[in-house]
Design a protein around this motif. Sequence first.
Motif, PDB file in Angstrom:
ATOM      1  N   THR A 176       4.400  10.601  -6.699  1.00  0.00           N
ATOM      2  CA  THR A 176       5.428  10.801  -7.718  1.00  0.00           C
ATOM      3  C   THR A 176       4.808  11.171  -9.062  1.00  0.00           C
ATOM      4  O   THR A 176       5.271  12.101  -9.727  1.00  0.00           O
TER       5      THR A 176
ATOM      6  N   MET B   4       0.822  -1.194   0.000  1.00  0.00           N
ATOM      7  CA  MET B   4       0.000   0.000   0.000  1.00  0.00           C
ATOM      8  C   MET B   4       0.871   1.265   0.000  1.00  0.00           C
ATOM      9  O   MET B   4       0.509   2.260  -0.598  1.00  0.00           O
ATOM     10  N   GLN B   5       2.001   1.189   0.670  1.00  0.00           N
ATOM     11  CA  GLN B   5       2.884   2.354   0.742  1.00  0.00           C
ATOM     12  C   GLN B   5       3.469   2.692  -0.619  1.00  0.00           C
ATOM     13  O   GLN B   5       3.640   3.867  -0.949  1.00  0.00           O
ATOM     14  N   HIS B   6       3.744   1.656  -1.414  1.00  0.00           N
ATOM     15  CA  HIS B   6       4.301   1.905  -2.746  1.00  0.00           C
ATOM     16  C   HIS B   6       3.270   2.563  -3.653  1.00  0.00           C
ATOM     17  O   HIS B   6       3.623   3.384  -4.502  1.00  0.00           O
ATOM     18  N   VAL B   7       2.019   2.223  -3.460  1.00  0.00           N
ATOM     19  CA  VAL B   7       0.960   2.833  -4.259  1.00  0.00           C
ATOM     20  C   VAL B   7       0.854   4.321  -3.937  1.00  0.00           C
ATOM     21  O   VAL B   7       0.751   5.160  -4.838  1.00  0.00           O
ATOM     22  N   ILE B   8       0.904   4.651  -2.677  1.00  0.00           N
ATOM     23  CA  ILE B   8       0.837   6.056  -2.268  1.00  0.00           C
ATOM     24  C   ILE B   8       2.039   6.828  -2.805  1.00  0.00           C
ATOM     25  O   ILE B   8       1.895   7.934  -3.345  1.00  0.00           O
TER      26      ILE B   8
ATOM     27  N   SER C 110       3.831   6.084  -5.429  1.00  0.00           N
ATOM     28  CA  SER C 110       3.743   6.213  -6.888  1.00  0.00           C
ATOM     29  C   SER C 110       2.717   7.271  -7.287  1.00  0.00           C
ATOM     30  O   SER C 110       2.935   8.005  -8.257  1.00  0.00           O
ATOM     31  N   ILE C 111       1.625   7.395  -6.567  1.00  0.00           N
ATOM     32  CA  ILE C 111       0.624   8.425  -6.862  1.00  0.00           C
ATOM     33  C   ILE C 111       1.210   9.817  -6.630  1.00  0.00           C
ATOM     34  O   ILE C 111       1.029  10.730  -7.441  1.00  0.00           O
TER      35      ILE C 111
END
Length: 69
Positions: free
Chosen positions: A10, A1-5, A7-8
């Motif tokens: 970024t 979930m942290q990578h999704v946040i 990437s959004i």
Amino acid sequence: MQHVILSIITMSIVWYAWQNFKWIDRLKASDIELTDEQRQQRQMQYIMRIVFCLVILAMLPFIFTFIVK
């Protein structure tokens, strides 16, 4: 979930930098009534926004690591 946040965030920063890059090109065509000095000043505003976006992108992984841990 942290990578999704991450990437959004970024993608939004890159999109904002790209929009500023396109505004520099549009400035020459759309604002004919501006003097050269005013046009140059606006171009510098857009360039500084792009540089700020690049600095934030460089710092983002480190900031995100400190927030998560």
